[in-house]
Design a protein around this motif. Structure first.
Motif, PDB file in Angstrom:
ATOM      1  N   ASP A  72       1.581  -2.139   5.063  1.00  0.00           N
ATOM      2  CA  ASP A  72       0.881  -2.365   6.300  1.00  0.00           C
ATOM      3  C   ASP A  72      -0.588  -2.110   6.388  1.00  0.00           C
ATOM      4  OD1 ASP A  72       3.585  -3.252   7.361  1.00  0.00           O
ATOM      5  OD2 ASP A  72       3.922  -1.659   8.285  1.00  0.00           O
ATOM      6  N   ASP A  73      -0.731  -0.733   5.640  1.00  0.00           N
ATOM      7  CA  ASP A  73      -2.272  -0.419   5.521  1.00  0.00           C
ATOM      8  C   ASP A  73      -3.177  -1.515   4.997  1.00  0.00           C
ATOM      9  OD1 ASP A  73      -1.441   2.064   6.950  1.00  0.00           O
ATOM     10  OD2 ASP A  73      -1.433   3.285   5.063  1.00  0.00           O
ATOM     11  N   PHE A  74      -2.577  -2.147   4.048  1.00  0.00           N
ATOM     12  CA  PHE A  74      -3.473  -3.197   3.393  1.00  0.00           C
ATOM     13  C   PHE A  74      -3.713  -4.169   4.598  1.00  0.00           C
ATOM     14  CE2 PHE A  74      -2.664  -1.296  -0.428  1.00  0.00           C
ATOM     15  CZ  PHE A  74      -3.463  -1.834  -1.443  1.00  0.00           C
ATOM     16  N   VAL A  75      -2.928  -4.290   5.738  1.00  0.00           N
ATOM     17  CA  VAL A  75      -3.452  -5.411   6.716  1.00  0.00           C
ATOM     18  C   VAL A  75      -4.893  -4.938   7.230  1.00  0.00           C
ATOM     19  CG1 VAL A  75      -2.930  -6.248   9.076  1.00  0.00           C
ATOM     20  CG2 VAL A  75      -1.084  -5.799   7.189  1.00  0.00           C
ATOM     21  N   ALA A  76      -5.099  -3.731   7.521  1.00  0.00           N
ATOM     22  CA  ALA A  76      -6.106  -3.062   8.061  1.00  0.00           C
ATOM     23  C   ALA A  76      -7.292  -3.372   7.064  1.00  0.00           C
ATOM     24  CB  ALA A  76      -5.940  -1.473   8.674  1.00  0.00           C
ATOM     25  N   LEU A  77      -6.926  -3.058   5.786  1.00  0.00           N
ATOM     26  CA  LEU A  77      -8.117  -3.028   4.598  1.00  0.00           C
ATOM     27  C   LEU A  77      -8.387  -4.592   4.585  1.00  0.00           C
ATOM     28  CD1 LEU A  77      -9.748  -1.983   2.270  1.00  0.00           C
ATOM     29  CD2 LEU A  77      -7.622  -2.416   0.795  1.00  0.00           C
ATOM     30  N   TRP A  78      -7.427  -5.411   4.683  1.00  0.00           N
ATOM     31  CA  TRP A  78      -7.747  -6.875   4.565  1.00  0.00           C
ATOM     32  C   TRP A  78      -8.720  -7.212   5.743  1.00  0.00           C
ATOM     33  CZ3 TRP A  78      -7.487 -11.492   7.383  1.00  0.00           C
ATOM     34  CH2 TRP A  78      -7.794 -12.628   6.732  1.00  0.00           C
ATOM     35  N   PHE A  79      -8.420  -6.878   6.860  1.00  0.00           N
ATOM     36  CA  PHE A  79      -9.291  -7.178   8.022  1.00  0.00           C
ATOM     37  C   PHE A  79     -10.607  -6.598   8.174  1.00  0.00           C
ATOM     38  CE2 PHE A  79      -5.404  -8.824  10.410  1.00  0.00           C
ATOM     39  CZ  PHE A  79      -6.154  -9.934  10.941  1.00  0.00           C
ATOM     40  N   SER A  80     -10.789  -5.181   7.571  1.00  0.00           N
ATOM     41  CA  SER A  80     -12.039  -4.545   7.327  1.00  0.00           C
ATOM     42  C   SER A  80     -12.890  -5.353   6.547  1.00  0.00           C
ATOM     43  CB  SER A  80     -11.637  -3.116   6.993  1.00  0.00           C
ATOM     44  OG  SER A  80     -11.089  -2.392   7.910  1.00  0.00           O
ATOM     45  N   LEU A  81     -12.539  -5.826   5.373  1.00  0.00           N
ATOM     46  CA  LEU A  81     -13.201  -6.523   4.426  1.00  0.00           C
ATOM     47  C   LEU A  81     -13.323  -7.822   4.694  1.00  0.00           C
ATOM     48  CD1 LEU A  81     -11.481  -5.045   1.097  1.00  0.00           C
ATOM     49  CD2 LEU A  81     -13.748  -4.231   2.137  1.00  0.00           C
TER      50      LEU A  81
END
Length: 204
Positions: free
Chosen positions: A178-187
């Motif tokens: 789930d933390d990769f969701v935030a990373l994906w949106f951030s990038l």
């Protein structure tokens, strides 16, 4: 790949894209919706190569069920349909943004305790499922869930999109995915790298 009978619950862009990719890989796909008589949804399913029916009927006919609805709707959907999920592979592809938990694995465990639950297809944009290629490489998809025979079903469906499945661990590790969701949106959005941004895990 073995042919799998798949129910994709949800007719949004994620559901549409996954259904089409599963069909292209040779799976038998039924899309489940609350409004199976709507002409636009019938046409949408036809374009994907899938059939369209009610959520209950779609689940009943499937070996694997992929939930691709709005994450906030899972609080009503899983209690309503949990009894039909018994012993099936159930993949939570939803994101309940802003909730204490972005995933609905606890709900699935509560209302379908014999289901084989996985967390996958939630950490990338639909564009990555439609086209997993990045130059000479295919992207990776992180997922969590149990090992054993049902793991092969989950990985088969991930591989059907062209992505390489990378198991992070059992579902107690789902927050990492789930933390990769935030990373994906951030990038992709915050840093302007674009929605076709993917991830690749490299080892020596």
């Amino acid at each position: 790949m073995d042919t799998i009978r798949v129910a994709v619950i949800g007719t949004g862009i994620i559901g549409q894209t996954l259904a089409a990719r599963f069909v292209q890989a040779g799976h038998i796909v039924t899309m489940g919706t609350r409004n199976p008589q709507r002409d636009d949804l019938v046409e949408l399913a036809r374009r994907a190569g899938a059939s369209l029916t009610s959520i209950e009927d779609a689940i009943h006919s499937a070996e694997a069920v992929v939930w691709a609805i709005n994450g906030s709707a899972m609080a009503d959907a899983i209690p309503a349909y949990g009894q039909h999920l018994a012993d099936k592979v159930v993949i939570d592809a939803t994101n309940n943004i802003g909730a204490p938990s972005m995933n609905s694995l606890a709900l699935i465990t509560e209302y379908a305790p014999t289901a084989h639950a996985y967390r996958a297809f939630n950490s990338l944009g639909w564009e990555n499922f439609a086209n997993p290629r990045y130059g000479e490489l295919n992207g990776d998809l992180l997922y969590t869930g149990p090992t054993g025979p049902t793991q092969a079903v989950a990985e088969n469906l991930i591989e059907s999109t062209g992505l390489r499945p990378i198991r992070v661990g059992d579902n107690d590790k789902a927050k990492i995915v789930d933390d990769f969701v935030a990373l994906w949106f951030s990038l992709a959005i915050g840093q302007g790298m674009g929605r076709e941004l993917g991830f690749k895990i490299l080892t020596r």
